[in-house]
Design a protein around this motif. Sequence first.
Motif, PDB file in Angstrom:
ATOM      1  N   ARG A 311     -62.538 -38.454  23.817  1.00 54.88           N
ATOM      2  CA  ARG A 311     -63.847 -37.797  23.834  1.00 54.88           C
ATOM      3  C   ARG A 311     -64.953 -38.809  23.567  1.00 54.88           C
ATOM      4  O   ARG A 311     -66.017 -38.748  24.195  1.00 54.88           O
ATOM      5  CB  ARG A 311     -63.885 -36.660  22.807  1.00 54.88           C
ATOM      6  CG  ARG A 311     -63.030 -35.456  23.214  1.00 54.88           C
ATOM      7  CD  ARG A 311     -63.028 -34.367  22.159  1.00 54.88           C
ATOM      8  NE  ARG A 311     -62.097 -33.295  22.484  1.00 54.88           N
ATOM      9  CZ  ARG A 311     -62.379 -32.260  23.265  1.00 54.88           C
ATOM     10  NH1 ARG A 311     -63.586 -32.153  23.787  1.00 54.88           N
ATOM     11  NH2 ARG A 311     -61.480 -31.336  23.526  1.00 54.88           N
ATOM     12  N   ALA A 316     -68.887 -38.720  23.849  1.00 56.33           N
ATOM     13  CA  ALA A 316     -69.118 -37.888  22.672  1.00 56.33           C
ATOM     14  C   ALA A 316     -69.672 -38.751  21.541  1.00 56.33           C
ATOM     15  O   ALA A 316     -69.161 -39.839  21.269  1.00 56.33           O
ATOM     16  CB  ALA A 316     -67.825 -37.219  22.235  1.00 56.33           C
ATOM     17  N   ARG A 317     -70.737 -38.255  20.905  1.00 53.87           N
ATOM     18  CA  ARG A 317     -71.267 -38.958  19.731  1.00 53.87           C
ATOM     19  C   ARG A 317     -70.459 -38.546  18.503  1.00 53.87           C
ATOM     20  O   ARG A 317     -69.725 -37.559  18.546  1.00 53.87           O
ATOM     21  CB  ARG A 317     -72.736 -38.579  19.524  1.00 53.87           C
ATOM     22  CG  ARG A 317     -73.649 -39.158  20.594  1.00 53.87           C
ATOM     23  CD  ARG A 317     -74.982 -38.469  20.582  1.00 53.87           C
ATOM     24  NE  ARG A 317     -74.835 -37.073  20.961  1.00 53.87           N
ATOM     25  CZ  ARG A 317     -75.834 -36.210  21.013  1.00 53.87           C
ATOM     26  NH1 ARG A 317     -77.034 -36.570  20.658  1.00 53.87           N
ATOM     27  NH2 ARG A 317     -75.625 -34.960  21.375  1.00 53.87           N
ATOM     28  N   ARG A 318     -70.637 -39.286  17.415  1.00 49.31           N
ATOM     29  CA  ARG A 318     -69.929 -38.927  16.174  1.00 49.31           C
ATOM     30  C   ARG A 318     -70.243 -37.482  15.807  1.00 49.31           C
ATOM     31  O   ARG A 318     -69.373 -36.732  15.354  1.00 49.31           O
ATOM     32  CB  ARG A 318     -70.372 -39.842  15.030  1.00 49.31           C
ATOM     33  CG  ARG A 318     -69.954 -41.277  15.231  1.00 49.31           C
ATOM     34  CD  ARG A 318     -70.352 -42.140  14.039  1.00 49.31           C
ATOM     35  NE  ARG A 318     -70.109 -43.548  14.333  1.00 49.31           N
ATOM     36  CZ  ARG A 318     -68.926 -44.112  14.284  1.00 49.31           C
ATOM     37  NH1 ARG A 318     -67.873 -43.399  13.943  1.00 49.31           N
ATOM     38  NH2 ARG A 318     -68.767 -45.388  14.575  1.00 49.31           N
ATOM     39  N   ILE A 321     -68.175 -34.905  17.664  1.00 48.81           N
ATOM     40  CA  ILE A 321     -66.807 -34.809  17.136  1.00 48.81           C
ATOM     41  C   ILE A 321     -66.808 -34.000  15.843  1.00 48.81           C
ATOM     42  O   ILE A 321     -66.005 -33.079  15.654  1.00 48.81           O
ATOM     43  CB  ILE A 321     -66.229 -36.223  16.875  1.00 48.81           C
ATOM     44  CG1 ILE A 321     -66.203 -37.036  18.177  1.00 48.81           C
ATOM     45  CG2 ILE A 321     -64.851 -36.128  16.247  1.00 48.81           C
ATOM     46  CD1 ILE A 321     -65.286 -36.509  19.238  1.00 48.81           C
ATOM     47  N   GLN A 324     -67.339 -30.350  16.500  1.00 45.30           N
ATOM     48  CA  GLN A 324     -66.157 -29.699  17.088  1.00 45.30           C
ATOM     49  C   GLN A 324     -65.165 -29.272  16.002  1.00 45.30           C
ATOM     50  O   GLN A 324     -64.714 -28.133  15.971  1.00 45.30           O
ATOM     51  CB  GLN A 324     -65.470 -30.643  18.080  1.00 45.30           C
ATOM     52  CG  GLN A 324     -64.232 -30.000  18.699  1.00 45.30           C
ATOM     53  CD  GLN A 324     -63.463 -30.965  19.581  1.00 45.30           C
ATOM     54  OE1 GLN A 324     -63.993 -31.957  20.044  1.00 45.30           O
ATOM     55  NE2 GLN A 324     -62.184 -30.658  19.795  1.00 45.30           N
TER      56      GLN A 324
END
Lengths: 401, 221
Positions: A311, A316-318, A321, A324
């Motif tokens: 991801r 995907a940025r931190r 994540i 999510q």
Amino acid sequence: MKVRDLITEAVSGVGARPARTVLTIAGVVVGIGTLVTTLGVSATAGNQIAGRFDAATATGITVHVPVPTGKDAPPAVSWSAPGNVARLNGVTAIAAWSRTPEGRDLPVRANAVRDPTRILDRLLPVLGSTETLPAATRASLAAGRFFDAGHVRRRDRVAVLGALAAEQLGLTRIDNQPAVLVDGTAFTVIGILGTVGRQDQQVLGTAVILPWTAADDGLDLGPISTVAITTALGAAQLIARQAPVALDPNDPEGLEVDAPPDPASLRGGVARDVSGLLLILGLVSLIVGALGIANVTLVTVLERTAEIGLRRAMGARRRDIAIQFLLESTVIGLLGGIVGASAGILAVVAISVVKQWTPVVDGTLAAASPLVGALVGLLAGLYPAMRAARMQPVEALRGPS
Amino acid sequence: MTYVLELIAVNRVFPADPPVTALAGVDLRVRRGEYLAIVGPSGSGKSTLLNVLGLLDVPSSGNYLFEGAETTTMADRRRTELRGSRIGFVFQSFHLLMYRSVLENVMLGGLYTGVPAAVRRTRAVAALDRVGLGHRHRFLPSRLSGGERQRVAIARALVGDPALLLCDEPTGNLDGANTASVLDLFDDLRAAGATLLVITHDATVAERADRRVRITDGRIS
Ligand SMILES: Nc1ncnc2c1ncn2[C@@H]1O[C@H](COP(=O)(O)OP(=O)(O)O)[C@@H](O)[C@H]1O
Ligand SMILES: [Mg+2]
């Protein structure tokens, strides 16, 4: 394989994932802690509830009679009045007494003591009582007997000592007909009290108790100051209302009545005790649940390291994540809240059916449960989500898929 | 602008004792529409190079221009954005989500660059058609062959319409027939104008590229 080697493997396995180990241990700690707390607190609460139901406190009434205002004013409660109360339905015993006013105790000495080094005079409260005192205050006799109606009628100069009073005066036995000098008047000691059952009448232990007629003759203790009533279980409230009228028909309001709490507030108190206890248990299980979610989410994060790497590689940025995994644990908490609230309501209904009770369900609580569950999930997901967000993409891509 | 990417004197040193120089003075230019193979033995620095090219890692020194923009001084966020929108990754181990269908896996491409779900779905369907898996939408990856899995991964990389397709040992886990199907797909993509950079230690894979660059001990030759 040797046992030692097995232990080494197990310990290194436990040490390899410290965060997981700590979470798992925390779950066990809280679980066991709850068990111990449950047992301890329920025993304690049981005591508390038993205390509220204690028959002794639930059946004892004390009426305090105010001191007459003028020297020649008639007494508020005459010595014949307690007889009227005794006839009320539900009264099991009644006693009345006058006593030396607070702080004006009389000098008392035992004439049998010959030891010149002893301080002879003791200042003790002196009571002039009806013969019914032991029954009305649940007092036992450690030695001898209490005076009876005959002593009262004949104005006999006899005395019964409280246990502490007897000890202070140095009297331990009465078979040698000891006498006490109360303010210079001699009284024959015919009995010594043992324990006093009513907690509100412990002053009797330190007192010298005389027939009220004999006390009236020389000691000027005045009119009745206290009436102690013991009732049948459940009658205390009624008697507490009726007794002042029977004792002082002219001014029942002037009497001060100490009565046990009424059953309604008693029931309320017990209900509060029980639900307080259950609330604590519920909160603790919630914490165990949160630790469970945290643990499982952390395992998920570690298992899905490669997915996190993928991801991140796909942009995907931190933050993405973290969100999510926070959402995942929040949804788990939310679902748990919904299912838990439903199961709880079903359990209440089922228990009520079995016990033939009317089920009572707090609608607000049931409605709020999913939110509480979601909040617990959110909090539990914070640490795992932070771990997931901190992973470096290059490292994560190498991880397990 | 003709170059998709330019590496100028790039070094990557890993802090260890002693420090490991995984890339040493690497210069590399890749033109738009080019199909380039990077070959080298194990431990030569291929993966390190791919991580730098894919903006997953930052060079210790030197310059890296991606579509003309200097990336070594970019903020982490901007680099992440660029990586998500302009670079497609294909990995040796596919990195498919085993609990999601083929279509859902492909739809992950473009998820983090703000492409609406409906658009991603249309693009995913088109990409699956392109890799010849239009009939496998509802399959779980576990029921596909290795070659099919890698083609799903390639379809996922294509969904975001990247300027560069970075492939790290794309046939490393595949047998002969599956390797051939993936290489045929690369030829198709090349013909359609994609820029392909394939890292491999397999000579037959490298054969198919327009140009080959050899890397040994972190140096391009
Ligand atoms: N994170 C790291 N820390 C230290 N050394 C590393 C790290 N990553 C790679 N290396 C070293 O850099 C060299 C190149 O590695 P890599 O790029 O993975 O080679 P290849 O992919 O060609 O097999 C190897 O010697 C490897 O041990
Ligand atoms: Mg490698």
